[in-house]
Design a protein around this motif. Sequence first.
Motif, PDB file in Angstrom:
ATOM      1  N   THR A  70     -33.223  50.441 -79.437  1.00 49.90           N
ATOM      2  CA  THR A  70     -34.117  50.547 -80.466  1.00 49.90           C
ATOM      3  C   THR A  70     -33.540  50.386 -81.832  1.00 49.90           C
ATOM      4  O   THR A  70     -32.217  50.240 -82.033  1.00 49.90           O
ATOM      5  CB  THR A  70     -34.664  52.065 -80.293  1.00 49.90           C
ATOM      6  OG1 THR A  70     -35.795  52.069 -81.189  1.00 49.90           O
ATOM      7  CG2 THR A  70     -33.976  53.026 -81.117  1.00 49.90           C
ATOM      8  N   GLY A  71     -34.306  50.312 -82.608  1.00 50.74           N
ATOM      9  CA  GLY A  71     -33.663  49.946 -84.258  1.00 50.74           C
ATOM     10  C   GLY A  71     -34.274  51.049 -85.082  1.00 50.74           C
ATOM     11  O   GLY A  71     -35.282  51.654 -85.067  1.00 50.74           O
ATOM     12  N   ARG A  85     -38.172  48.767 -83.192  1.00 48.38           N
ATOM     13  CA  ARG A  85     -37.931  49.775 -84.416  1.00 48.38           C
ATOM     14  C   ARG A  85     -38.697  50.916 -84.010  1.00 48.38           C
ATOM     15  O   ARG A  85     -39.916  50.849 -83.020  1.00 48.38           O
ATOM     16  CB  ARG A  85     -38.949  49.193 -85.502  1.00 48.38           C
ATOM     17  CG  ARG A  85     -38.399  47.965 -86.142  1.00 48.38           C
ATOM     18  CD  ARG A  85     -37.223  48.457 -87.124  1.00 48.38           C
ATOM     19  NE  ARG A  85     -36.515  47.297 -87.403  1.00 48.38           N
ATOM     20  CZ  ARG A  85     -36.856  46.225 -88.509  1.00 48.38           C
ATOM     21  NH1 ARG A  85     -37.831  46.696 -89.134  1.00 48.38           N
ATOM     22  NH2 ARG A  85     -36.196  45.269 -88.667  1.00 48.38           N
ATOM     23  N   ASN A  86     -38.123  52.105 -84.005  1.00 48.24           N
ATOM     24  CA  ASN A  86     -38.838  53.512 -83.713  1.00 48.24           C
ATOM     25  C   ASN A  86     -39.188  53.567 -82.386  1.00 48.24           C
ATOM     26  O   ASN A  86     -40.339  54.122 -82.165  1.00 48.24           O
ATOM     27  CB  ASN A  86     -39.775  53.652 -84.673  1.00 48.24           C
ATOM     28  CG  ASN A  86     -39.137  53.382 -86.125  1.00 48.24           C
ATOM     29  OD1 ASN A  86     -38.107  53.687 -86.592  1.00 48.24           O
ATOM     30  ND2 ASN A  86     -40.431  53.412 -87.121  1.00 48.24           N
ATOM     31  N   LEU A  87     -38.347  53.161 -81.500  1.00 44.65           N
ATOM     32  CA  LEU A  87     -38.744  53.350 -79.902  1.00 44.65           C
ATOM     33  C   LEU A  87     -39.978  52.490 -79.492  1.00 44.65           C
ATOM     34  O   LEU A  87     -40.218  52.461 -78.495  1.00 44.65           O
ATOM     35  CB  LEU A  87     -39.002  54.826 -79.544  1.00 44.65           C
ATOM     36  CG  LEU A  87     -38.129  55.569 -79.781  1.00 44.65           C
ATOM     37  CD1 LEU A  87     -38.416  57.052 -79.452  1.00 44.65           C
ATOM     38  CD2 LEU A  87     -36.607  55.508 -78.877  1.00 44.65           C
ATOM     39  N   LEU A 108     -30.177  48.090 -91.203  1.00 44.31           N
ATOM     40  CA  LEU A 108     -31.046  48.369 -89.747  1.00 44.31           C
ATOM     41  C   LEU A 108     -29.742  48.428 -88.909  1.00 44.31           C
ATOM     42  O   LEU A 108     -29.018  47.683 -88.694  1.00 44.31           O
ATOM     43  CB  LEU A 108     -31.638  47.098 -89.684  1.00 44.31           C
ATOM     44  CG  LEU A 108     -32.233  46.839 -88.194  1.00 44.31           C
ATOM     45  CD1 LEU A 108     -33.245  47.738 -87.665  1.00 44.31           C
ATOM     46  CD2 LEU A 108     -32.788  45.397 -88.044  1.00 44.31           C
ATOM     47  N   ILE A 109     -30.018  49.481 -88.278  1.00 43.26           N
ATOM     48  CA  ILE A 109     -29.096  50.076 -87.085  1.00 43.26           C
ATOM     49  C   ILE A 109     -29.790  49.847 -85.791  1.00 43.26           C
ATOM     50  O   ILE A 109     -30.740  50.433 -85.468  1.00 43.26           O
ATOM     51  CB  ILE A 109     -28.403  51.393 -87.461  1.00 43.26           C
ATOM     52  CG1 ILE A 109     -27.791  51.718 -88.703  1.00 43.26           C
ATOM     53  CG2 ILE A 109     -27.278  51.700 -86.180  1.00 43.26           C
ATOM     54  CD1 ILE A 109     -27.267  53.090 -88.888  1.00 43.26           C
ATOM     55  N   ASN A 110     -29.315  48.795 -85.091  1.00 39.85           N
ATOM     56  CA  ASN A 110     -29.834  48.507 -83.633  1.00 39.85           C
ATOM     57  C   ASN A 110     -28.955  49.332 -82.663  1.00 39.85           C
ATOM     58  O   ASN A 110     -27.778  49.092 -82.554  1.00 39.85           O
ATOM     59  CB  ASN A 110     -29.718  47.182 -83.282  1.00 39.85           C
ATOM     60  CG  ASN A 110     -30.930  46.219 -84.022  1.00 39.85           C
ATOM     61  OD1 ASN A 110     -32.051  46.872 -84.055  1.00 39.85           O
ATOM     62  ND2 ASN A 110     -30.544  45.121 -84.512  1.00 39.85           N
ATOM     63  N   ILE A 111     -29.550  50.371 -82.272  1.00 38.85           N
ATOM     64  CA  ILE A 111     -28.805  51.318 -81.202  1.00 38.85           C
ATOM     65  C   ILE A 111     -29.047  51.072 -79.871  1.00 38.85           C
ATOM     66  O   ILE A 111     -30.099  50.568 -79.434  1.00 38.85           O
ATOM     67  CB  ILE A 111     -29.304  52.661 -81.440  1.00 38.85           C
ATOM     68  CG1 ILE A 111     -28.710  53.347 -82.934  1.00 38.85           C
ATOM     69  CG2 ILE A 111     -28.410  53.662 -80.422  1.00 38.85           C
ATOM     70  CD1 ILE A 111     -29.475  54.611 -83.019  1.00 38.85           C
ATOM     71  N   VAL A 112     -27.816  50.721 -79.134  1.00 36.08           N
ATOM     72  CA  VAL A 112     -27.979  50.297 -77.596  1.00 36.08           C
ATOM     73  C   VAL A 112     -27.258  51.464 -76.815  1.00 36.08           C
ATOM     74  O   VAL A 112     -26.175  51.731 -76.925  1.00 36.08           O
ATOM     75  CB  VAL A 112     -27.333  49.132 -77.217  1.00 36.08           C
ATOM     76  CG1 VAL A 112     -27.669  48.711 -75.827  1.00 36.08           C
ATOM     77  CG2 VAL A 112     -27.876  47.912 -78.102  1.00 36.08           C
TER      78      VAL A 112
END
Length: 624
Positions: A75-76, A271-273, A83-87
């Motif tokens: 998600t971002g 974004r935001n799940l 912008l942090i894209n988390i995996v």
Amino acid sequence: MTEPTTMEPGTGSTLYRDIRNVAIIAHVDHGKTTLVDGMLRQTKVFRSNQQLVERVFDSNDLERERGITILAKNTGIIYGDTLINIVDTPGHADFGGEVERIMNMVDGVVLLVDAVEGPMPQTRFVLRQALERGHQAVVVVNKIDRPAARPDTVVNATFDLFIDLGASEAQADFPVIYTRALEGRAGTSPETLADDLGPLFEAIVGYLPPPIVGDGPTQLLVTTLEYSSYVGKIAVGRLHRGTLRGGQQITHITAKGEMSPGTVGQVFVFRNLKREAVDQVYAGNIVAVSGIPQVGIGDTLACPVEPRALPPIEVEEPTVRMSFSVNDSPFAGREGRFVTSRHLRERLARELESNVALRVQGTELASEFTVSGRGELHLAILIETMRREGYEFAVSKPEVIFRESEGGLLEPVERVFIEVMGDFLGAVSEMLGKRRGKLQSLRYGEDGTACAEFLVPTRGTLGFRQPFLTLTRGTGIYNNLFHGYAPVAGDIDTQEHGSLISLETGPVVAYALEHLQQRGNFFVKPGDQVYGGQVVGQTNRNEDLVINVCKTKNLTGHRAAPKAITEALSPPVIMSLDASIEYLGADELLEVTPAALRLRKKELRHASRKREARDAKRESARTL
């Protein structure tokens, strides 16, 4: 090199020129998903009055039940102007196919370790993948409020791990953040924590690099597949070059190099799940694309004028295989919705589209398939998923996959890490010695626990967990990690039990169990339906025993209270899916249905099994 850029969804005007694509790595139960929850809350992903669910990223039912991450999810979030894209990455080596894919999407990692336990074996596997790709890392020491926390020792152990894995000087010079994930607090020192996770966000933005975007035509490497009932198959990956927009003409290049024209349907960002549709995305971002029905993992979506394929995703080969076959027991078809070989074939083919570490091969029998994976857990998750979807089938005992080489036959070898009380170390070492294990290192903790590392053939690890837990009375900790291939070590006898086999078909009778209790432990209780050839218990000896659990009492004038007999019986052993797979012998199958798990012999007829055993004994005597 161009500056990475992305467009704010919904407005089509605001540009964010700062992107961080980050994977989060941690061992099971070190607080990874809890930390992600805190990051989502503090970046205003949720409304203030929204009902929150713990461990948001563990959206799969199996993930919540087992407390592990199985599927990589992303998600971002927006922190400041970044912008942090988390995996979220799986922590278990059996799901290494997921890890190897997503490492192509990120530019840095956050390594989460427990302030007491420190870096653990599963951490080593994922971190090695990241370091080999040149990724930088931010180390987060979590749970520093635990009474036995030893943050300085854990940081030193983490540094040693980086060196052991061949990290460069730049990679080994990592920043350290200390956190209490449950409270959503972080700091650069264990004694002084901020009231939020700001120091962690600052470390990610300040230390981890933005994506490097080269000049050139559009290139997107597909690393994950999703499905929507509205738009169909959705390809997810990182856009390495160029731009993508809805309606754009592209060339679809498969992993084998085959090209075909295509048209992008919609373009999404995370974004935001949620997936949010945007007009256009720029290189450096993690995006989702619809409209390419035949897309697969490892494919490239490229510019039609200058189509260039990106290097395909390389995944390590499977090490363990099982046979999946149509259920042919007397109870076949009673509990499942999908029971035929066609159903089984279609479901396994569908699994191959997203599970890149899996291999499926047909056999001489149309009703049987050989399914290969990265370990017992990898295949067990597939079996449990299919079971919950309504499939009914049978699986065999797992067996390792050998390799041919110029020097002879090779077999996979695992690095086995055990942590037991000192009193159990001798017995555990003896058990692993019988399985051809070789001790590599041994150290003792301050509380008297022994931490040992062994190299054990994968054959020796199959079915090891349950006897290990029984021997250590449930206190031992066991982890294994694929090490490599080595010459075959020799014969290994891992069968340490025999089976109680039902002679007849019918309901289990309390009267029969009462007189058979001394024979072993039962898996069934009075009233259960069984069939001839079904495994109903485990014997006290290392040999099979055929018994009649359906035998009723002869009618006489004496009557005993049935309830009293039932209450006097020992409770049955409830076998989970993992325990059932570990229990399986070479001549046994596991019948899997949505309602039950039944162990059985491959040959249900007792007379036929007896004849085959006699013939095998004669053949063995003849060869001697």
